[in-house]
Design a protein around this motif. Structure first.
Motif, PDB file in Angstrom:
ATOM      1  N   THR A 157     -48.722  24.040   8.903  1.00 42.31           N
ATOM      2  CA  THR A 157     -49.289  24.680  10.096  1.00 42.31           C
ATOM      3  C   THR A 157     -48.306  25.706  10.658  1.00 42.31           C
ATOM      4  N   ASP A 202     -41.448  22.182   1.067  1.00 36.26           N
ATOM      5  CA  ASP A 202     -42.743  22.571   0.489  1.00 36.26           C
ATOM      6  C   ASP A 202     -43.484  23.586   1.351  1.00 36.26           C
ATOM      7  N   ALA A 254     -35.901  21.037  -1.619  1.00 34.30           N
ATOM      8  CA  ALA A 254     -36.246  20.839  -0.203  1.00 34.30           C
ATOM      9  C   ALA A 254     -35.033  20.335   0.580  1.00 34.30           C
ATOM     10  N   ARG A 267     -40.714   6.192  -3.744  1.00 34.66           N
ATOM     11  CA  ARG A 267     -40.703   7.169  -2.644  1.00 34.66           C
ATOM     12  C   ARG A 267     -40.619   6.530  -1.254  1.00 34.66           C
ATOM     13  N   GLU A 275     -43.928  14.276  13.867  1.00 36.14           N
ATOM     14  CA  GLU A 275     -44.641  13.902  12.634  1.00 36.14           C
ATOM     15  C   GLU A 275     -46.087  13.561  12.968  1.00 36.14           C
TER      16      GLU A 275
END
Ligand code: FAD
Length: 380
Positions: free
Chosen positions: A169, A294, A310, A108, A34
């Motif tokens: 990426t 996503d 997702a 969230r 992450e």
């Protein structure tokens, strides 16, 4: 024997952590990379429909999610204006089946915290502050280049899951050219105190915003949102965001009177973002690298299914990796057959509803909601 023994997951959002949990539970070694140094998620609330709750149950977190969310099964529709008359109250379909509420609203960061704790508890290693910058793969393995505070690093895996979000990426590194495109709308979201009696989602269509809505997330909390034509609102301070949102909320009545008063006093958590849309056509993998969540698809949240889809990507990926003994064509064919048409339908319907709103056209929105409800009610 699973098709892989050692997986690198890029991104610790809902899709990455969901994949990590399922793979680690299946006895596979998992490392999650992450980029953010701090694993706490920013954000306001999220609407989780029954199929998302069913998928979260597969991850072993439903009890915690139930305790830290707010469930309901009705959506109210009000007209704009100070009186805000109630136009309709619709019963939401229980898309996850009878064991789950139709809908749960949640803060969230609470969802992120629950998923992160579960991923660690089942043995996944989560490396924060670690950005994937490059990859090379051959027939047997994928090697990742990592940027960390301590300098560059490398790691090799049997499979890499690119769960690194909208501006993935990994998607770029494997040569997929599809990119999210803004759809013309922007959204203000604020996390606020829940007014008494605001015990389910209410939506107002029309007035100066396309949608003014809110969703309860707890006994005392909820998130409220206003959808407008996209504006350049980058770099807004919380105070500016709060003031602008209060201004936009002026024509809305009923519970919005309370929400607006809170915004005028200055709400702490106000976010602004643009809606995007994209769908990577099948295949989502190149060799031993696959994108999910996503990174693979996005859409305006007009049917509130982005995170649900997702997590379902992760559930199906975990399932095919556990049931196939080789990372071969049969595995990828099954994965794409189960995931791509379903995600495509959600993107198409979400885009269609947003296009009608943008054009001020009255389309068959309930009909499209039914189509998605029927589709996602089935196990992925
Ligand atoms: C305004 C709005 C409202 C929404 N409302 C809802 C809703 O109510 N219900 C719903 O179901 N869905 C909703 N969605 C959709 C939902 O938020 C997303 O679909 C979901 O969060 C996607 O999760 P993800 O894990 O795929 O990506 P992300 O949550 O974006 O996670 C990606 C992670 O990857 C990390 N990362 C990125 N690049 C790298 C790298 N190179 N190396 C390492 N890490 C990296 C990022 O830091 C991030 O933590 C909404 C979306 C928007 C925009």
């Amino acid at each position: 024997m699973s098709a892989v023994q050692n997986v690198g997951v890029v991104g610790a959002g809902v899709s990455g952590l969901a994949a990590a949990i399922l793979l680690a539970e299946a006895g596979i070694r998992v490392v999650v990379y992450e980029a953010k140094p701090d694993l706490g998620t920013l954000g306001s609330g999220i609407t989780l429909q029954g199929n998302a709750l069913r998928a979260l149950d597969r991850l072993g977190v439903w009890d915690q999610v139930r305790r830290r969310s707010y469930s309901f099964d009705v959506t109210g529709i009000r007209a704009p204006g100070p009186e805000a008359p109630l136009v309709a109250e619709m019963h939401d379909n229980a898309m996850g089946g009878p064991d789950y509420p139709a809908t749960a609203g949640m803060y969230r960061p609470d969802l992120a915290e629950i998923l992160l704790a579960r991923a660690r508890a089942v043995g996944a290693v989560v490396r924060s502050g670690t950005r994937v910058t490059a990859l090379v793969q051959d027939d047997d393995a994928v090697t990742l280049d990592l940027a960390t505070a301590g300098g560059p690093d490398r790691a090799t895996h049997d499979l890499v899951v690119g769960a690194d979000g909208l501006n993935s990426t990994v998607r770029e590194l494997i040569g997929i050219a599809t990119r999210p495109e803004p759809n013309g709308m922007g959204i203000f979201r604020a996390f606020v105190r829940r007014p008494a009696g605001a015990d389910h989602t209410e939506l107002v269509f029309g007035g100066p915003s396309y949608i003014a809505g809110f969703c309860p997330t707890g006994e005392d909390t909820m998130y409220a949102y206003l959808v407008e034509d996209k504006q350049d609102r980058q770099g807004l301070t919380p105070a500016e965001g709060s003031r602008l949102m209060a201004e936009l909320a002026r024509p809305y009545g009923a519970h919005w009177n309370d929400i607006r008063a809170q915004l005028e006093r200055g709400a702490e958590h106000v976010h602004y973002t643009w809606f995007t849309s994209h769908l990577v056509p099948a295949p989502w993998n190149r060799g031993r690298v696959v994108v999910i969540g996503d990174a693979a698809h996005s859409c305006p949240p007009t049917v509130a299914q982005g995170a649900a889809q997702a997590v379902e990507d992760a559930v199906v990926l975990g399932d095919v990796l556990a049931r196939h003994d080789r990372l071969a064509d049969a595995l990828w064919t099954e994965f794409h057959e189960r995931r791509v048409p379903r995600a495509a339908a959600v993107v198409e319907v979400s885009d269609q509803i947003a296009s009608w709103l943008l054009a001020h056209e009255r389309g068959d929105v309930p009909g499209l909601h039914r189509t998605i409800s029927d589709l996602v009610s089935r196990e992925p």
